[in-house]
Design an enzyme around this catalytic site. Sequence first.
Site, short mmCIF file in Angstrom:
data_model
loop_
_atom_site.label_atom_id
_atom_site.label_comp_id
_atom_site.label_asym_id
_atom_site.label_seq_id
_atom_site.Cartn_x
_atom_site.Cartn_y
_atom_site.Cartn_z
N LYS A 1 -3.68 10.58 -16.43
CA LYS A 1 -3.37 9.55 -15.42
C LYS A 1 -4.59 9.25 -14.56
O LYS A 1 -4.93 8.09 -14.32
CB LYS A 1 -2.22 10.05 -14.54
N ASN A 2 -5.25 10.32 -14.08
CA ASN A 2 -6.32 10.10 -13.10
C ASN A 2 -7.53 9.41 -13.71
O ASN A 2 -8.32 8.81 -12.98
CB ASN A 2 -6.74 11.43 -12.46
N CYS B 1 0.27 10.09 -2.40
CA CYS B 1 0.97 11.33 -2.05
C CYS B 1 0.65 11.74 -0.62
O CYS B 1 -0.47 11.58 -0.16
CB CYS B 1 0.49 12.46 -2.96
N ARG C 1 -6.48 12.09 3.74
CA ARG C 1 -7.08 11.33 2.65
C ARG C 1 -7.71 10.00 3.08
O ARG C 1 -7.31 8.93 2.64
CB ARG C 1 -6.06 11.08 1.54
N ASP D 1 -4.80 20.37 -8.13
CA ASP D 1 -3.65 19.75 -8.79
C ASP D 1 -2.82 20.73 -9.63
O ASP D 1 -1.78 20.34 -10.15
CB ASP D 1 -4.10 18.58 -9.68
N ARG E 1 5.67 9.47 -11.58
CA ARG E 1 4.36 8.89 -11.34
C ARG E 1 3.32 9.49 -12.29
O ARG E 1 2.34 8.81 -12.64
CB ARG E 1 3.91 9.14 -9.90
C1 UD1 Z 1 -8.30 12.76 -6.83
C2 UD1 Z 1 -7.09 12.88 -7.71
C3 UD1 Z 1 -6.13 13.92 -7.16
C4 UD1 Z 1 -6.85 15.26 -6.97
C5 UD1 Z 1 -8.12 15.07 -6.15
C6 UD1 Z 1 -8.96 16.34 -6.06
C7 UD1 Z 1 -6.79 10.64 -8.61
C8 UD1 Z 1 -5.93 9.43 -8.68
N1 UD1 Z 1 -6.41 11.59 -7.76
O1 UD1 Z 1 -7.85 12.35 -5.55
O2 UD1 Z 1 -5.06 14.08 -8.11
O3 UD1 Z 1 -6.00 16.14 -6.28
O4 UD1 Z 1 -8.95 14.05 -6.75
O5 UD1 Z 1 -9.25 16.82 -7.32
O6 UD1 Z 1 -7.77 10.76 -9.32
N2 UD1 Z 1 -12.00 12.62 1.48
C9 UD1 Z 1 -12.53 12.15 2.66
N3 UD1 Z 1 -13.08 10.90 2.66
C10 UD1 Z 1 -13.13 10.12 1.55
C11 UD1 Z 1 -12.60 10.63 0.35
C12 UD1 Z 1 -12.04 11.88 0.33
O7 UD1 Z 1 -12.49 12.83 3.69
O8 UD1 Z 1 -13.64 9.00 1.61
C13 UD1 Z 1 -11.41 13.98 1.45
C14 UD1 Z 1 -9.93 13.99 1.06
O9 UD1 Z 1 -9.10 13.77 2.18
C15 UD1 Z 1 -9.79 15.39 0.48
C16 UD1 Z 1 -11.15 15.63 -0.18
O10 UD1 Z 1 -12.04 14.70 0.40
O11 UD1 Z 1 -9.58 16.32 1.50
C17 UD1 Z 1 -11.18 15.45 -1.68
O12 UD1 Z 1 -10.58 14.22 -2.01
P1 UD1 Z 1 -10.97 13.41 -3.32
O13 UD1 Z 1 -11.74 14.32 -4.23
O14 UD1 Z 1 -11.58 12.13 -2.92
O15 UD1 Z 1 -9.54 13.16 -3.96
P2 UD1 Z 1 -8.92 11.80 -4.49
O16 UD1 Z 1 -9.95 11.01 -5.20
O17 UD1 Z 1 -8.13 11.16 -3.42
#
Ligand code: UD1
Length: 425
Positions: free
Chosen positions: A22-23, A118, A123, A309, A401
């Site tokens: 999915k991701n 979620c 985030r 995850d 989802r």
């Molecule tokens: C993606 C995955 C999710 C997985 C996560 C970590 C998808 C659709 N989702 O989520 O399933 O759990 O990677 O492996 O691919 N953060 C910030 N600022 C930003 C971006 C992120 O502070 O601009 C923080 C987030 O709040 C979190 C951390 O960085 O605490 C890591 O998030 P990130 O790796 O970006 O996860 P996602 O891409 O949202």
Amino acid sequence: MDRIALVGGIELKGSIPISGAKNSALKLQAASLLTQEPLVLTNMPELADTRFMIELLEQLGVTCFWPKGSGRLSMHAEDLTSTIAPYDLVRKMRATFNVLGPLLARVGHATVSLPGGCAIGARPVDLHLKAFEAMGADIVIEGGYVKAAALRGLKGAKIIFPFVSVGATEHALLAATLAKGETVLENAAREPEISDIANCLLAMGAKIEGIGSSTLRIQGVDELTGARWSVIPDRIEAGSYACCVAAAGGEVTLTNMVPETISSLIDVLQRAGVDVVVGEDWVKITRDPHKPIKSVDIDTQPYPGFPTDTQAQVMALMTRANGASIFRENIFENRYMHAPELRRLGADISVRGSEAVVRGVETLRGAPVMATDLRASVSLIIAGLMAEGETIISRVYHLDRGFERLEAKLSGCGANIRRISGSED
Ligand code: UD1
């Protein structure tokens, strides 16, 4: 809303084919916006989230063709008719935010609602936006929308992420393929889905070096072509079923997967006393249900560390372990919402901040529980497989989802699981 009912205490036997990730699929769908030619994805998982992304792409003018059951999605973004991703579509799923970069790179402007998804923490998207600013975009946040413009095109930049972000790495990578000059992404995430996206972009004519490492170098090109790409198998789905078998006991082979992408989980399962045999594109999980599960501590980390995850899934398994396990969740600040639900089945879990202590109990007993997020919902299935009697899980739309045909895959291995359609929440 649908519910799932399952009766625990039955060993699983057979094989489970793993679906496309999915991701990765969601970001590959966003990549279709980068080219006027068709992008065809095979091994596409049929999920609420991927269908949802199609809805958004169609709204932007992309012609999508996805014959049911084919696993093949064709997306053709010949002429884009809109560069606006509205709140109603983006709030439901965070990954839809990733259309911003491709629109900005191809058209020079985009207006995208701030995302939802979620409820597993704040985030924010600050790293995404800082990357686009570094690439020369003007960004304004107004009324819950991000308005981004780079009317003369994005330009290459050196971007050093202060911490690892999967979403920001992927988003900057997509946009950089069409920027002028070289973009260097440092402290980039190294998740297998990112390599999958980068390799698909290569097939579309992008120039990317360092795939799989924490430094990605992208030479922007004038345009990308269409391509045909098979989505990488879903390591989180594979890891979730591995935990199901470890929990219920029995012997199941997970097929159509990439074993090395779940190495950290295999290590945890082996330390817990589960037998794991690794093949080229399959993994066989065996556990005698009468043999105790050994407690293992978990520290979530970016890839290749233990994935956040699959934290909930292993926590469910550890509720029946011999002794105590300590969990440290280092990626998201609010990712133990499954703990109170697992307690309803009799688990002994105490949570303090980012740490949780799970003390194994002799018996779990079936109860009504509620899914709170995507991965938490599958942890309730895992606990239900170990519990005496019936567990009924509500709000299974979270499960829909990210898990394709979950009940069919588990019942194919003998699980007593069924969906109750349209019942009360
Ligand atoms: C993606 C995955 C999710 C997985 C996560 C970590 C998808 C659709 N989702 O989520 O399933 O759990 O990677 O492996 O691919 N953060 C910030 N600022 C930003 C971006 C992120 O502070 O601009 C923080 C987030 O709040 C979190 C951390 O960085 O605490 C890591 O998030 P990130 O790796 O970006 O996860 P996602 O891409 O949202």
